[in-house]
Write an enzyme that holds these catalytic residues in place. Structure first.
Site, PDB file in Angstrom:
ATOM      1  CG  PHE A  37      -0.349   0.147   2.540  1.00 17.49           C
ATOM      2  CD1 PHE A  37      -0.163   1.409   3.090  1.00 17.49           C
ATOM      3  CD2 PHE A  37       0.026  -0.968   3.284  1.00 17.49           C
ATOM      4  CE1 PHE A  37       0.395   1.556   4.348  1.00 17.49           C
ATOM      5  CE2 PHE A  37       0.587  -0.832   4.547  1.00 17.49           C
ATOM      6  CZ  PHE A  37       0.775   0.425   5.074  1.00 17.49           C
ATOM      7  N   GLY A 157       9.213  -1.661   2.132  1.00 18.06           N
ATOM      8  CA  GLY A 157       8.268  -2.027   1.093  1.00 18.06           C
ATOM      9  C   GLY A 157       6.823  -1.635   1.323  1.00 18.06           C
ATOM     10  CE  LYS A 158       3.176   3.192   2.983  1.00 13.77           C
ATOM     11  NZ  LYS A 158       3.371   3.625   4.395  1.00 13.77           N
ATOM     12  CB  ILE A 159       5.020  -5.755   2.548  1.00 16.37           C
ATOM     13  CG1 ILE A 159       5.972  -5.550   1.355  1.00 16.37           C
ATOM     14  CG2 ILE A 159       4.317  -7.105   2.456  1.00 16.37           C
ATOM     15  CD1 ILE A 159       7.169  -6.480   1.354  1.00 16.37           C
TER      16      ILE A 159
END
Length: 313
Positions: A37, A157-159
């Site tokens: 995101f 990574g904003k995983i």
């Protein structure tokens, strides 16, 4: 709580009401956290009748790059995604500050960890005000949870799945009466807040952890570094920060799309500096606010006007 089900969302390549933007209960991204995101701010400036999306293309470039970690490839360019976002603003007729949440995710409806190449993405934009009330400074505490390691689950990574780390730290912080958590990495160095980067001021220098200390490479962080160097002529140093440096720092503050620039006046029940919002923090906070509202000409390139572009055609 946001409960306006009529707001339009970009979902499955069309604009639909929020109530219709739903996924199957077996969606891979829901079960295994296999999504990426992004967060983008938009500020409404009444005197200009304009809503400025802040560093929108930069956010989408980062989002697309981060998606590659999971081998997800959103099919549109950063420029196209920016225009979709501006169209969302116009279709919803937003006349207030907003928060934009792009999300790309593995969309197969099945049980099984192995990816199969099926991906989808959506973009939501909702009215959004103050995320963390820091007008008088906030109280932060060092969490017992450590920041996830790059070799295990990249923080840059904003995983989606990685944010369980942030949820655990935030929950613990609130249990202890803090407003926000500070996470250390596996080496014991300060990494960042649960959803934000961190800076300290010591001996007239602005110091922030480097990307190698398992931080999100924040765009507000980058903007603050630029403002400090250009407008305040400060030395900005990226280096590891020890936990004890938080206690002896002259100033501490968080930065992030949601938190903006948030002064920290206490860490682990210890007063930071004099216990008030420091000069550097206050000045940077004001500069960032002015720049993101279009009031400093040198930073207009950071802003994408949602309404003006259409009126000019």
């Amino acid at each position: 709580m946001f409960d306006n089900q009529d707001v339009l969302i970009y979902f499955n390549n069309q604009f639909v009401p929020l109530r219709d933007a739903n996924v199957n209960i077996l969606t891979h991204g829901l079960h295994y956290g296999t999504g990426v995101f992004e967060g983008i701010r938009g500020y409404w400036v009444p005197e200009e009748e304009e809503l400025f999306l802040v560093r929108c293309e930069d956010h989408y470039h980062r989002w697309k790059a981060n998606c590659r970690i999971l081998e997800i490839d959103p099919p549109k360019s950063a420029e196209e995604l920016t225009e979709i976002t501006a169209e969302l603003v116009r279709r919803n007729n937003f006349r207030t500050d907003i928060y934009v949440r792009p999300l790309s995710y593995m969309s197969s409806a099945r049980v099984g960890v192995r990816p199969d190449g099926q991906h989808s993405f959506a973009i939501a934009a909702i009215p959004f005000g103050v995320y963390l009330d820091s007008a008088k400074g906030i109280h932060a505490g060092v969490a017992s949870w450590r920041r996830v390691e790059d070799q295990a689950l990249p923080a840059r990574g904003k995983i989606c799945g990685a944010y369980v780390n942030s949820v655990l730290a935030t929950t613990e912080a609130h249990y202890h009466g803090y407003d926000e958590a500070i996470l250390l990495n596996q080496n014991g160095h300060v990494a960042e807040g649960s959803t934000c980067n961190i800076f300290i001021v010591r001996h007239g220098k602005l110091i922030t952890p480097p990307p190698s200390d398992n931080i999100l490479e924040g765009l507000v962080r980058d903007s603050v570094i630029t403002l400090a160097r250009r407008e305040m002529h400060m030395d900005v140093i990226e280096r590891s920060i020890d936990r004890s440096e938080l206690y002896v720092a002259d100033e501490v503050f968080f930065t992030g799309t949601a938190v903006e620039v948030a002064p920290v006046t206490m860490v682990d029940h210890r007063t930071v500096g004099c216990g008030n919002i420091g000069f550097v923090t206050g000045h940077i906070r004001e500069l960032y606010m002015q720049a993101t509202r279009g009031r400093i000409a040198d930073y207009h390139a950071w802003l994408h006007p949602a309404y003006q572009a259409v009126l000019a055609t």
